[in-house]
Design an enzyme around this catalytic site. Structure first.
Site, PDB file in Angstrom:
ATOM      1  N   TYR A  68       0.825  -1.222   0.000  1.00 42.77           N
ATOM      2  CA  TYR A  68       0.000   0.000   0.000  1.00 42.77           C
ATOM      3  C   TYR A  68       0.854   1.264   0.000  1.00 42.77           C
ATOM      4  CZ  TYR A  68      -4.139  -2.749  -0.047  1.00 42.77           C
ATOM      5  OH  TYR A  68      -5.119  -3.614  -0.473  1.00 42.77           O
ATOM      6  N   ASN A 107     -13.090   2.177  -6.551  1.00 42.57           N
ATOM      7  CA  ASN A 107     -11.708   2.669  -6.516  1.00 42.57           C
ATOM      8  C   ASN A 107     -11.366   3.273  -5.162  1.00 42.57           C
ATOM      9  OD1 ASN A 107     -11.764   1.895  -9.132  1.00 42.57           O
ATOM     10  ND2 ASN A 107     -11.757   3.947  -9.998  1.00 42.57           N
ATOM     11  N   HIS A 124     -14.961   0.172  -1.486  1.00 39.66           N
ATOM     12  CA  HIS A 124     -13.792  -0.596  -1.034  1.00 39.66           C
ATOM     13  C   HIS A 124     -12.810   0.220  -0.195  1.00 39.66           C
ATOM     14  CE1 HIS A 124     -14.634  -3.624  -4.530  1.00 39.66           C
ATOM     15  NE2 HIS A 124     -15.422  -3.797  -3.498  1.00 39.66           N
ATOM     16  N   CYS A 135      -8.308   1.124  18.672  1.00 46.24           N
ATOM     17  CA  CYS A 135      -9.442   1.994  19.040  1.00 46.24           C
ATOM     18  C   CYS A 135     -10.463   2.107  17.908  1.00 46.24           C
ATOM     19  CB  CYS A 135      -8.975   3.370  19.503  1.00 46.24           C
ATOM     20  SG  CYS A 135      -8.334   4.410  18.171  1.00 46.24           S
ATOM     21  N   SER A 214     -14.354  -4.718 -14.467  1.00 47.67           N
ATOM     22  CA  SER A 214     -14.528  -6.068 -15.022  1.00 47.67           C
ATOM     23  C   SER A 214     -15.816  -6.679 -14.467  1.00 47.67           C
ATOM     24  CB  SER A 214     -13.315  -6.939 -14.671  1.00 47.67           C
ATOM     25  OG  SER A 214     -13.141  -6.977 -13.270  1.00 47.67           O
ATOM     26  N   ASN A 238     -16.170   0.764 -21.609  1.00 47.29           N
ATOM     27  CA  ASN A 238     -15.051  -0.101 -21.257  1.00 47.29           C
ATOM     28  C   ASN A 238     -14.234  -0.361 -22.520  1.00 47.29           C
ATOM     29  OD1 ASN A 238     -13.390  -2.333 -20.247  1.00 47.29           O
ATOM     30  ND2 ASN A 238     -14.946  -2.625 -18.676  1.00 47.29           N
TER      31      ASN A 238
HETATM   32  C1  BJW Z   1     -10.913   0.464 -18.976  1.00 47.31           C
HETATM   33  C2  BJW Z   1      -9.791   1.251 -19.315  1.00 47.31           C
HETATM   34  C3  BJW Z   1     -10.048   2.561 -19.778  1.00 47.31           C
HETATM   35  C4  BJW Z   1      -9.073  -0.656 -18.628  1.00 47.31           C
HETATM   36  N1  BJW Z   1     -11.328   2.979 -19.855  1.00 47.31           N
HETATM   37  N2  BJW Z   1     -12.164   0.900 -19.078  1.00 47.31           N
HETATM   38  C5  BJW Z   1     -20.418 -13.901  -5.025  1.00 47.31           C
HETATM   39  C6  BJW Z   1     -19.926 -14.774  -5.985  1.00 47.31           C
HETATM   40  C7  BJW Z   1     -18.570 -15.139  -5.992  1.00 47.31           C
HETATM   41  C8  BJW Z   1     -17.686 -14.638  -5.037  1.00 47.31           C
HETATM   42  C9  BJW Z   1     -18.168 -13.780  -4.091  1.00 47.31           C
HETATM   43  C10 BJW Z   1     -19.517 -13.434  -4.085  1.00 47.31           C
HETATM   44  N3  BJW Z   1     -19.711 -12.548  -3.059  1.00 47.31           N
HETATM   45  C11 BJW Z   1     -18.521 -12.339  -2.447  1.00 47.31           C
HETATM   46  C12 BJW Z   1     -17.565 -13.075  -3.036  1.00 47.31           C
HETATM   47  C13 BJW Z   1     -16.113 -13.115  -2.653  1.00 47.31           C
HETATM   48  C14 BJW Z   1     -15.313 -11.916  -3.158  1.00 47.31           C
HETATM   49  C15 BJW Z   1     -15.439 -11.869  -4.664  1.00 47.31           C
HETATM   50  O1  BJW Z   1     -16.186 -11.116  -5.235  1.00 47.31           O
HETATM   51  N4  BJW Z   1     -14.652 -12.677  -5.342  1.00 47.31           N
HETATM   52  C16 BJW Z   1     -14.693 -12.723  -6.815  1.00 47.31           C
HETATM   53  C17 BJW Z   1     -13.357 -12.198  -7.358  1.00 47.31           C
HETATM   54  C18 BJW Z   1     -15.010 -14.109  -7.273  1.00 47.31           C
HETATM   55  N5  BJW Z   1     -15.777 -10.669  -2.532  1.00 47.31           N
HETATM   56  C19 BJW Z   1     -15.344 -10.278  -1.356  1.00 47.31           C
HETATM   57  O2  BJW Z   1     -14.538 -10.935  -0.724  1.00 47.31           O
HETATM   58  C20 BJW Z   1     -15.897  -8.980  -0.810  1.00 47.31           C
HETATM   59  N6  BJW Z   1     -16.337  -9.200   0.510  1.00 47.31           N
HETATM   60  C21 BJW Z   1     -17.454  -9.890   0.808  1.00 47.31           C
HETATM   61  O3  BJW Z   1     -18.234 -10.254  -0.039  1.00 47.31           O
HETATM   62  O4  BJW Z   1     -17.621 -10.119   2.140  1.00 47.31           O
HETATM   63  C22 BJW Z   1     -18.698 -10.971   2.570  1.00 47.31           C
HETATM   64  C23 BJW Z   1     -18.717 -10.940   4.070  1.00 47.31           C
HETATM   65  C24 BJW Z   1     -19.917 -10.657   4.723  1.00 47.31           C
HETATM   66  C25 BJW Z   1     -19.941 -10.634   6.111  1.00 47.31           C
HETATM   67  C26 BJW Z   1     -18.782 -10.878   6.846  1.00 47.31           C
HETATM   68  C27 BJW Z   1     -17.584 -11.144   6.192  1.00 47.31           C
HETATM   69  C28 BJW Z   1     -17.550 -11.166   4.793  1.00 47.31           C
HETATM   70  C29 BJW Z   1     -14.794  -7.915  -0.708  1.00 47.31           C
HETATM   71  C30 BJW Z   1     -14.236  -7.521  -2.015  1.00 47.31           C
HETATM   72  C31 BJW Z   1     -13.084  -6.528  -1.812  1.00 47.31           C
HETATM   73  C32 BJW Z   1     -12.365  -6.235  -3.103  1.00 47.31           C
HETATM   74  N7  BJW Z   1     -11.151  -5.604  -2.831  1.00 47.31           N
HETATM   75  C33 BJW Z   1     -10.276  -5.242  -3.941  1.00 47.31           C
HETATM   76  C34 BJW Z   1      -8.816  -4.954  -3.416  1.00 47.31           C
HETATM   77  C35 BJW Z   1      -8.736  -3.925  -2.398  1.00 47.31           C
HETATM   78  C36 BJW Z   1      -8.562  -2.552  -2.972  1.00 47.31           C
HETATM   79  C37 BJW Z   1      -7.121  -2.216  -3.246  1.00 47.31           C
HETATM   80  O5  BJW Z   1      -6.177  -2.786  -2.701  1.00 47.31           O
HETATM   81  O6  BJW Z   1      -6.963  -1.322  -4.066  1.00 47.31           O
HETATM   82  O7  BJW Z   1     -10.835  -4.133  -4.648  1.00 47.31           O
HETATM   83  S1  BJW Z   1     -10.102  -6.482  -5.184  1.00 47.31           S
HETATM   84  C38 BJW Z   1      -9.987  -5.397  -6.535  1.00 47.31           C
HETATM   85  O8  BJW Z   1     -11.087  -5.708  -7.421  1.00 47.31           O
HETATM   86  C39 BJW Z   1     -10.254  -3.990  -5.962  1.00 47.31           C
HETATM   87  C40 BJW Z   1     -11.250  -3.447  -6.952  1.00 47.31           C
HETATM   88  O9  BJW Z   1     -12.004  -2.409  -6.372  1.00 47.31           O
HETATM   89  C41 BJW Z   1     -12.053  -4.658  -7.335  1.00 47.31           C
HETATM   90  C42 BJW Z   1     -12.783  -4.532  -8.646  1.00 47.31           C
HETATM   91  O10 BJW Z   1     -11.896  -4.454  -9.723  1.00 47.31           O
HETATM   92  P1  BJW Z   1     -12.211  -3.495 -10.945  1.00 47.31           P
HETATM   93  O11 BJW Z   1     -12.303  -2.124 -10.479  1.00 47.31           O
HETATM   94  O12 BJW Z   1     -13.341  -4.045 -11.721  1.00 47.31           O
HETATM   95  O13 BJW Z   1     -10.824  -3.606 -11.778  1.00 47.31           O
HETATM   96  P2  BJW Z   1     -10.354  -4.705 -12.830  1.00 47.31           P
HETATM   97  O14 BJW Z   1      -8.894  -4.581 -12.959  1.00 47.31           O
HETATM   98  O15 BJW Z   1     -10.906  -6.033 -12.530  1.00 47.31           O
HETATM   99  O16 BJW Z   1     -11.056  -4.231 -14.189  1.00 47.31           O
HETATM  100  C43 BJW Z   1     -10.675  -3.046 -14.857  1.00 47.31           C
HETATM  101  C44 BJW Z   1     -11.615  -2.839 -16.015  1.00 47.31           C
HETATM  102  O17 BJW Z   1     -11.311  -1.614 -16.631  1.00 47.31           O
HETATM  103  C45 BJW Z   1     -11.496  -3.925 -17.094  1.00 47.31           C
HETATM  104  O18 BJW Z   1     -12.806  -4.337 -17.475  1.00 47.31           O
HETATM  105  C46 BJW Z   1     -10.806  -3.201 -18.247  1.00 47.31           C
HETATM  106  O19 BJW Z   1     -11.226  -3.685 -19.524  1.00 47.31           O
HETATM  107  C47 BJW Z   1     -11.282  -1.786 -18.027  1.00 47.31           C
HETATM  108  N8  BJW Z   1     -10.412  -0.718 -18.545  1.00 47.31           N
HETATM  109  N9  BJW Z   1      -8.672   0.536 -19.098  1.00 47.31           N
HETATM  110  C48 BJW Z   1     -12.357   2.155 -19.510  1.00 47.31           C
HETATM  111  N10 BJW Z   1      -9.060   3.382 -20.119  1.00 47.31           N
HETATM  112 ZN    ZN Z   2      -6.118   4.015  18.069  1.00 43.89          ZN
END
Ligand code: BJW
Ligand code: ZN
Length: 272
Positions: A68, A107, A124, A135, A214, A238
């Site tokens: 990070y 994001n 997120h 705390c 995505s 996209n």
């Molecule tokens: C362009 C471009 C240009 C390029 N112009 N476009 C249901 C089904 C299956 C699994 C699950 C489910 N429900 C939950 C899950 C598990 C999991 C999950 O979803 N897994 C899947 C991957 C299968 N989800 C979780 O774990 C979530 N938590 C949860 O559900 O908790 C339940 C719970 C309840 C009660 C108690 C305890 C738990 C949490 C998800 C957290 C995601 N975190 C991240 C990382 C942290 C952030 C960081 O470090 O920065 O967040 S993962 C990462 O993916 C990040 C993003 O926000 C997220 C989404 O990605 P994004 O933004 O779509 O990016 P990309 O790279 O995938 O796509 C980019 C796109 O841009 C592409 O399409 C390109 O084509 C396009 N592009 N250039 C326009 N110029």
């Molecule tokens: Zn503290």
């Protein structure tokens, strides 16, 4: 997409009383922030669960902070692009016209806010907030490096075997507790308040615009079928098809910074 469907989209947009927008990493790609999946994506180099998960934190918090710290260092030199600005402008125009606009982002980079978006729902978390594990307080923090020990550490080596940072070198709260990034990792629950705000923005919206995601990460991706069930028109911008392209009424292929400024350059008009 043909000129005709662009015009049909703009005509629906002008009449929309309630708009929701869901953005992902692609909207910031043209600002120089790497996406997660696909060519050059962060998850190509790092296994997501070995660096952005509670298990990774338990194993080696220094490695997670190194990741990070490096992301913050890179983001610091990045500015909003015309795509962020077009969305902020649309929000201002719609709100000034007394209509409803909700920006929901996955994001963590803060570029929507920098472009002028007023109160995006940050599903997120934020790269610029830290949370105390003792705390529970969440505070703004723009320190780069996050502590002196992380100066010049660069990007972490995913194959590193030895811990590089001691507990004392991690960032600490005034209360003495260890600070972690205020980011939602895999397997962690999103904040109820954010989920409720996003659902309220999507339910009953006339139009959902899905930009640069995505749409594979849940629950964020679930807002697209939710909008569909509520009868909203759905448009996608996209560079390539996403997991929700088949649910979309309009698909605009290209970069967000390239497409959004002219696509969204419309004034609201009274609904029929
Ligand atoms: C362009 C471009 C240009 C390029 N112009 N476009 C249901 C089904 C299956 C699994 C699950 C489910 N429900 C939950 C899950 C598990 C999991 C999950 O979803 N897994 C899947 C991957 C299968 N989800 C979780 O774990 C979530 N938590 C949860 O559900 O908790 C339940 C719970 C309840 C009660 C108690 C305890 C738990 C949490 C998800 C957290 C995601 N975190 C991240 C990382 C942290 C952030 C960081 O470090 O920065 O967040 S993962 C990462 O993916 C990040 C993003 O926000 C997220 C989404 O990605 P994004 O933004 O779509 O990016 P990309 O790279 O995938 O796509 C980019 C796109 O841009 C592409 O399409 C390109 O084509 C396009 N592009 N250039 C326009 N110029
Ligand atoms: Zn503290």
């Amino acid at each position: 997409m043909s000129t005709a469907s662009r015009e049909r989209f703009q005509s629906s947009l002008r009449r929309a009383r309630k708009i929701a927008v869901l953005t992902g990493a692609g909207v910031s790609a043209e600002s120089g922030i790497p996406t997660f999946r696909g060519a050059g994506g962060l998850w190509r180099r790092y296994d997501a669960t070995s660096i952005a998960s509670p298990e990774a934190w338990q194993r080696d918090p220094g490695l997670v902070w190194e990741f990070y710290n490096h992301r913050r260092e890179r983001a610091l030199g990045c500015a909003p692009n015309p795509g962020h600005r077009a969305l902020a402008r649309l929000e201002a125009v719609w709100r000034d016209a007394g209509r409803t606009f909700t920006l929901i982002t996955q994001n963590v980079d803060g570029l929507h806010e920098q472009a002028g978006s007023r109160d995006p729902v940050r599903l997120h978390g934020s790269l610029w907030q830290v949370r105390c594990l003792a705390c529970g307080s969440v505070t703004e923090n723009r320190d780069v490096p996050i502590t002196p020990a992380f100066a010049g550490s660069g990007s972490p080596d995913p194959d590193a075997r030895a811990r590089r940072f001691t507990a004392a070198e991690l960032p600490h709260c005034r209360c003495g507790g260890v600070l972690r990034p205020h980011i939602v990792w895999f397997g962690e629950a999103l904040e109820e308040r954010d989920l409720a705000a996003a659902a309220a923005g999507v339910e009953g919206c006339d139009l959902l615009l899905v930009v640069g995601t995505s749409a594979v990460v849940y629950p964020a991706a679930g807002f697209v079928p939710l909008a569909r069930r509520h009868g909203a028109l759905i448009a996608e911008v996209n560079v390539e098809p996403s997991a929700v392209t088949s649910l979309c009424d309009f698909v605009f292929t290209g970069g967000a910074g390239e497409i959004l400024p002219s696509l969204l350059d419309v004034a609201p008009e009274p609904a029929p």
